[in-house]
Structure formats: C-alpha cells, structure tokens
Design an enzyme around this catalytic site. Structure first.
Site, PDB file in Angstrom:
ATOM      1  N   ASP A   9      15.955 -10.235 -32.899  1.00 39.65           N
ATOM      2  CA  ASP A   9      16.615 -10.191 -34.221  1.00 39.65           C
ATOM      3  C   ASP A   9      15.489 -10.486 -35.206  1.00 39.65           C
ATOM      4  O   ASP A   9      15.436 -11.527 -35.821  1.00 39.65           O
ATOM      5  CB  ASP A   9      17.760 -11.198 -34.325  1.00 39.65           C
ATOM      6  CG  ASP A   9      17.350 -12.622 -34.006  1.00 39.65           C
ATOM      7  OD1 ASP A   9      16.279 -12.821 -33.398  1.00 39.65           O
ATOM      8  OD2 ASP A   9      18.095 -13.560 -34.368  1.00 39.65           O
ATOM      9  N   HIS A 242      10.147 -20.554 -30.555  1.00 37.90           N
ATOM     10  CA  HIS A 242      11.183 -20.394 -29.536  1.00 37.90           C
ATOM     11  C   HIS A 242      11.034 -19.066 -28.781  1.00 37.90           C
ATOM     12  O   HIS A 242      11.052 -19.015 -27.551  1.00 37.90           O
ATOM     13  CB  HIS A 242      12.566 -20.415 -30.198  1.00 37.90           C
ATOM     14  CG  HIS A 242      12.853 -21.641 -30.996  1.00 37.90           C
ATOM     15  ND1 HIS A 242      13.098 -22.865 -30.416  1.00 37.90           N
ATOM     16  CD2 HIS A 242      12.964 -21.839 -32.335  1.00 37.90           C
ATOM     17  CE1 HIS A 242      13.353 -23.756 -31.356  1.00 37.90           C
ATOM     18  NE2 HIS A 242      13.261 -23.170 -32.527  1.00 37.90           N
TER      19      HIS A 242
HETATM   20  O1  RIB Z   1      17.296 -21.075 -31.814  1.00 33.12           O
HETATM   21  C1  RIB Z   1      16.122 -20.317 -31.894  1.00 33.12           C
HETATM   22  C2  RIB Z   1      16.434 -18.858 -32.145  1.00 33.12           C
HETATM   23  O2  RIB Z   1      17.035 -18.754 -33.418  1.00 33.12           O
HETATM   24  C3  RIB Z   1      15.223 -17.988 -32.153  1.00 33.12           C
HETATM   25  O3  RIB Z   1      15.506 -16.758 -31.528  1.00 33.12           O
HETATM   26  C4  RIB Z   1      14.915 -17.816 -33.623  1.00 33.12           C
HETATM   27  O4  RIB Z   1      14.312 -16.559 -33.874  1.00 33.12           O
HETATM   28  C5  RIB Z   1      16.233 -18.000 -34.307  1.00 33.12           C
HETATM   29  O5  RIB Z   1      16.878 -16.833 -34.610  1.00 33.12           O
HETATM   30 CA    CA Z   2      14.961 -14.663 -32.607  1.00 30.98          CA
END
Ligand code: RIB
Ligand code: CA
Length: 319
Positions: A9, A242
């Site tokens: 995303d 992340h």
């Molecule tokens: O919680 C972390 C996620 O949320 C990651 O994919 C970051 O891009 C956000 O969208």
């Molecule tokens: Ca993400």
C-alpha cells in the site's frame, strides 16, 4: 535468487522495501500489486510508478490492487502517517495516464503460473488484494512457493488501536483469511518490526553515499517519517521499517529473526478488538506443525538489521 511479488500500500516504509528489493542482488522483483492503505489506491500506484521511474525499472509490472476492505466499508485513510500523497514531502510528478486504468490480476496469475513453485509473495499492506487473489484463483495461488505477511501484534500493543496493528486492522476479514488459508505462511508482526529502526545517523550515512535519483529520496522521506514518529512516540530512536523487515524475512539472514510456530486467528467481528492477532502463547505451549501452522517472527536483532540495510542501500546498483 528470490522471485518476489510484493503486495503493498505504497507509503514510506513500503517505498524503502521496494528500493531494497531493487538494490539487493538476491531479490528478483517480479511485480508490485499496490492497493489502498494509508492513502487511496491511485496514490499508492502513482508512488510505485515514480519509484520505478527513478530506478529506471519501468519494465517491472505494476498491478492495481484493492480500493476498499472486504467488508465493503469505505477505507479509513491515515494521511498523517505517510503524508497526503503517501511519500512524505514528495508529490510524484507522474501523469495520471500512467497509473489510471491499470487493471486486473491476469498479469499476476500469469507470472505465478510462469514461475510455478518459485514465487515468494510478500504482503506489506492491508491483506485485501492478496485475499482477493486467493478467492479468484485458489488453483493458481497454490502454485505460490511461500507467503510473508507484515502485520499483527502478538501480546504487544498495536499501532492502529490499543490491540491492533494497522495492516490487520485495515482489513481484519482479509487478514484472518490469509492467516488461516495461505500455505507456507510467515507473519512478521510488530513484535519484530518495532525494532527494525533506522536512526537519523543511519539515514545520514546512507544519504552521504546517495548518488542516484532513487537513493536521493531516501533521506527526505525518512526525515518526514521521523518527525511523524516523534509525535507518535516521543523519544523513539528512529523510524520503524516494518515493511522492509517483512521483506527481509524472506532472505534467511543469519541471526536476524527468532521464529515460533503457532496457529493464528485475527479478530474480525465488529468489536473494540477488531484486528487483534491471536495465537497461543500460554506457558508450556509448543510449536505447532502441519496445516494451519504459521511461522511468526517474534524478535529481530537490530544490529544485524541495520548492518544489512545500510550495506544494501549504499550499494550502487538500483535495479
Ligand atoms: O503497521 C505497519 C504497517 O502500517 C506498514 O505496512 C506501514 O506501511 C503501515 O501502513
Ligand atoms: Ca505498508
């Protein structure tokens, strides 16, 4: 070499994961499926196009993912996290015809069939697009070698709510479906990714070696992300990568992760605990095996993480 299809995303940490994939000689990025997330789908698609243009890799297919979660509700956007356009201060100068009217999953299924039992799927956004791919063609999706999902928070605080991580919270029905149905599944939750920190000093070092258009946007977008995180978690030492951690879990980097194996469910009925990831961590519980058993990354070594990321992001190959 890992043949990776990334479901994203495309916001800031997704973008860093895409850059890492393009620069790591161990990864062959076959395609990116980009759907709604913290901003709407058209913006995330535009961001992928922009990154590929900067990298000179417009040959890599960009596939349009989902526009809303499986419950049919309007998505809840969080433009405060990754910026109004999804890439911090950057408004990508990509004309609409490049990303509008991109269509369906036939390209995705063709790629999986062409690379039978060789494709690694890495999902670093809401699980909607991946769940839809499973609904549309379970036969083709059985040809996927392994699946990695960044999401969830097991017995630790969430980041979207007290208990839920953003990707699982954004579409808990899809997250539960994938947790229970994707074969050879690894989940990389906040337990590990909250330690995947890049400090301002790490970012400045990476920037001091930047000499391509792609490398030159790392610092502006991560500086923006750092400011956001200072508001969210005052005093945090850096920005949590992340999605990059989710991607790196595919590479068997020695000492990077600790894993356990558990069956996983995601709370997906309307309740204050929507998006909560559930597994059995009671004392005495041991690793599961067989169908329905998921590998969960419960710990990440920050030093190993930083050393590897700095190494890859400062090498001078963009694609
Ligand atoms: O919680 C972390 C996620 O949320 C990651 O994919 C970051 O891009 C956000 O969208
Ligand atoms: Ca993400």
């Amino acid at each position: 070499m890992k043949k990776v299809i990334l479901f994203a995303d495309t916001g800031i940490d997704d973008a860093i994961a895409i850059m890492y994939a393009l620069k790591n000689p161990e990864i062959d990025l076959l395609a990116v499926v980009s759907g709604y997330g913290n901003v709407d789908r058209e913006k995330t698609l535009r961001n992928v196009e922009y990154l590929f243009e900067l990298a000179g890799r417009t040959d890599i297919p960009v596939i349009a993912g989902a526009t809303r979660p499986l419950d049919g509700d309007d998505p809840v956007f969080f433009p405060n996290i990754h910026g109004a356009e999804g890439l911090g201060p950057i408004s990508p100068p990509i004309p609409e015809e490049r990303y509008a009217n991109r269509t369906n999953f036939s390209k995705l299924f063709r790629l999986i069939k062409k690379n039978r039992q060789e494709v690694t799927i890495v999902n670093v956004g809401r699980c909607t697009s991946l769940a839809i791919a499973h609904y549309l063609s379970p036969e083709v999706m059985r040809e996927v070698r392994e699946t990695f999902v960044m999401g969830g928070a097991f017995l630790v605080p969430g980041n979207a709510t007290e208990v839920a991580e953003a990707n699982f919270f954004g579409d808990s029905i899809a997250a539960n479906y994938i947790a229970q149905n994707a074969r050879h599944l690894t989940i990389v939750p906040l337990n590990a990714t909250r330690d995947a920190l890049l400090t301002p000093a790490d970012v400045n070092f990476i920037d001091s070696r930047a000499d391509t258009p792609l490398e030159e946007i790392i610092k502006p977008i991560l500086d923006f992300y750092y400011e956001v995180y200072q508001e969210l978690e005052p005093g945090i030492e850096g920005t949590p990568q992340h999605d990059l951690a989710g991607l790196m879990a595919t590479l068997n980097i020695p000492g990077l992760f600790k894993f356990v194996r558990r069956e996983v469910r995601v709370q997906h009925e309307d309740s204050y605990a929507d998006g909560l990831s559930i597994a059995d961590f009671r004392p005495g519980t041991t690793n599961c095996f067989g169908m329905g058993c998921v590998r969960i990354a419960i710990d990440l070594d920050r030093d190993v993480f930083v050393a590897n990321v700095v190494d890859i992001l400062t090498n001078n190959v963009d694609g």
